[in-house]
Design an enzyme around this catalytic site. Structure first.
Site, mmCIF file in Angstrom:
data_model
loop_
_atom_site.group_PDB
_atom_site.id
_atom_site.type_symbol
_atom_site.label_atom_id
_atom_site.label_comp_id
_atom_site.label_asym_id
_atom_site.label_seq_id
_atom_site.Cartn_x
_atom_site.Cartn_y
_atom_site.Cartn_z
ATOM 1 N N HIS A 55 0.891 -1.160 0.000
ATOM 2 C CA HIS A 55 0.000 0.000 0.000
ATOM 3 C C HIS A 55 0.930 1.212 0.000
ATOM 4 O O HIS A 55 1.429 1.627 1.050
ATOM 5 C CB HIS A 55 -0.891 0.023 1.241
ATOM 6 N N ARG A 76 -5.761 2.238 11.987
ATOM 7 C CA ARG A 76 -6.582 2.325 10.787
ATOM 8 C C ARG A 76 -7.238 3.699 10.663
ATOM 9 O O ARG A 76 -7.397 4.218 9.549
ATOM 10 C CB ARG A 76 -7.650 1.224 10.777
ATOM 11 N N GLU A 225 -6.384 -11.525 8.793
ATOM 12 C CA GLU A 225 -5.303 -10.725 9.374
ATOM 13 C C GLU A 225 -5.531 -10.517 10.866
ATOM 14 O O GLU A 225 -4.578 -10.481 11.645
ATOM 15 C CB GLU A 225 -5.218 -9.374 8.668
ATOM 16 N N HIS A 259 -1.441 -12.124 4.390
ATOM 17 C CA HIS A 259 -1.354 -12.238 5.851
ATOM 18 C C HIS A 259 -1.615 -13.669 6.306
ATOM 19 O O HIS A 259 -0.738 -14.301 6.867
ATOM 20 C CB HIS A 259 -2.265 -11.258 6.585
ATOM 21 N N ASP A 310 3.862 -4.239 2.559
ATOM 22 C CA ASP A 310 2.550 -3.848 3.047
ATOM 23 C C ASP A 310 2.480 -2.376 3.432
ATOM 24 O O ASP A 310 2.421 -1.508 2.583
ATOM 25 C CB ASP A 310 2.155 -4.756 4.217
#
Length: 435
Positions: A55, A76, A225, A259, A310
């Site tokens: 990402h 997040r 995950e 994951h 990631d």
């Protein structure tokens, strides 16, 4: 063009004084014991690394999510705040620096798990794929091979609408998503794959539509995950996320479970039976406190493994490969689950991104070469095959991607001062304020 390698890691192991001849982006011949001539690469030359899960925009979170204690879910929220700030121009500038950092570290291919599709409130840009095109342009500038894993993201959780911060991720339904993805262009260095964000983000009835569209493409998916994902999936579907994906036709030889941290024995058997890959991202999984996934058990079951950076907590393929083995040692209290030859192969698993002809120093393969300094403070005195436990990204001196030299003597030849590019763009995004 010929490269003379002081040491080179060939399929049969490390050899000395190896000449690698390159033409039209491919290796045409490999000769051991060759006289010193051509472009000299001192140190150990290995196949380029594959970054199986990225990402790019998360790079702007590095070093900004560690104040206080926090959880995966508070992290997040910071990620959503960052996502809201990006547009095609700023995403291009940021990704250009991120991809240049990857090439400097020894990555020659990247799988970009891309879900920042639209503008605020989900309004499409005049060019519906403006964000994806920005990533492709950034990768071209940085000289890294790109598999753009355009991601289907339709729900905010099991049985939930997208949250306002998630609206720019969604296309309404899988049909609209597929129509948009089908319009993305490809090139010799940039291909288009597909992704299911997760079982919580794509409703069950939409999953077969994604699988049908992606039949001839790499298809990646975040899988198990977090334990909470498994618990919510069991409550909603009565099955594990792996079972839901299998029943929907998502899993197959071109599928990659990212994951795969919290799997049941049945889940591991299902992944094995389907022929799917598993992509571990140890530095991110460690940073987020996700847990240690069953890499050894999956490998024993015949599941092919790959690795990714990631969230860009660090961009260092040596850190990812070493962590795969070191995490196994911690979890199993035993050394030696993955040998150095295993780590070299897993680190160069470009086939998980659809690039089957990349990742070995053999005639006919695409010419991706990464040279590692064997005389740095970290590597001085080691055996050449010890680089996976001794070296870091800082020890990469030269990088060739598809026959073209992209890094020479630790300098990126296409993006001047990547660190300045990153500092300027990340500073602009946050305006010097932490998320």
């Amino acid at each position: 063009m010929s490269y003379w390698c002081e040491h080179a890691w060939l399929p049969e192991g490390v050899a000395d004084a190896v000449r690698i001849d390159v033409g039209d982006g491919r290796i045409t011949a490999v000769t051991k014991g060759a006289p010193r001539a051509g472009v000299v690469l001192n140190g150990l030359t290995i196949p380029g690394f594959a970054n199986g899960h990225s990402h790019a925009f998360h790079r702007a979170l590095r070093g900004r999510t560690h104040l206080g204690r926090g959880t995966f879910w508070t992290w997040r929220e910071g990620m959503y705040a960052l996502a809201a700030k990006l547009d095609p121009d700023s995403y291009y500038r940021l990704a250009r620096g991120v991809y240049a950092e990857m090439v400097l570290a020894g990555y020659t291919s990247v799988g970009e798990f891309h879900y920042l599709h639209h503008g605020k409130d989900g309004v499409r840009y005049a060019e519906p794929n403006a964000m994806g095109l920005a990533l492709a342009a950034a990768a071209e500038d940085a000289g890294i091979r790109l598999c753009l894993l355009d991601t289907c993201y339709l729900a905010g959780g099991f049985g939930k609408e997208l949250d306002p911060v998630q609206r720019r991720f969604g296309d309404g339904d899988a049909h609209a998503w597929a129509e948009r993805v089908a319009a993305l262009p490809e090139s010799p260095m940039s291909t288009v794959g597909a992704a299911v964000h997760s079982v919580r983000a794509v409703p069950g009835p939409e999953l077969p539509k994604v699988a049908e569209f992606a039949a001839a493409r790499p298809l990646h998916v975040h899988l198990s995950e977090q334990r909470a994902e498994n618990e919510d999936c069991l409550a909603f579907h009565g099955r594990t996320p792996t079972a839901v994906l299998a029943d929907s036709g998502v899993l197959g030889p071109a599928s990659v479970a990212v994951h795969a941290t919290h799997l049941t024995d049945g889940d591991m058997s299902t992944l094995s039976d389907s022929g799917a890959w598993a992509c571990f991202c140890p530095t991110t999984e460690r940073d987020l406190g996700d847990g240690i996934g069953p890499a050894g058990l999956l490998a024993d079951a015949g599941v092919r493994l790959c690795l990714g950076s990631d969230s860009q907590a660090v961009i260092d393929p040596f850190a990812e490969t070493a962590a795969l083995e070191l995490d196994e040692r911690l979890a199993g209290e035993c050394r030696g689950r993955f040998g150095v030859a295993d780590l070299r192969a897993i680190g160069a698993a470009h086939a998980a991104l659809g690039f089957a002809d990349v990742g070995t120093l053999t005639a006919g393969a695409q010419a991706d070469l990464v040279t590692v300094d064997l005389g740095s403070p970290r590597t001085a005195g080691i055996r050449p095959d010890g680089v996976f436990f001794a070296a870091s990204a800082a020890d990469v001196t030269d990088v060739v991607v598809a026959g073209r030299q992209r890094v020479k003597e630790r300098v990126h030849l296409g993006v001047e001062w990547p660190e300045a590019v990153l500092a300027e763009e990340i500073g602009r995004l946050w305006q010097c304020d932490p998320p």
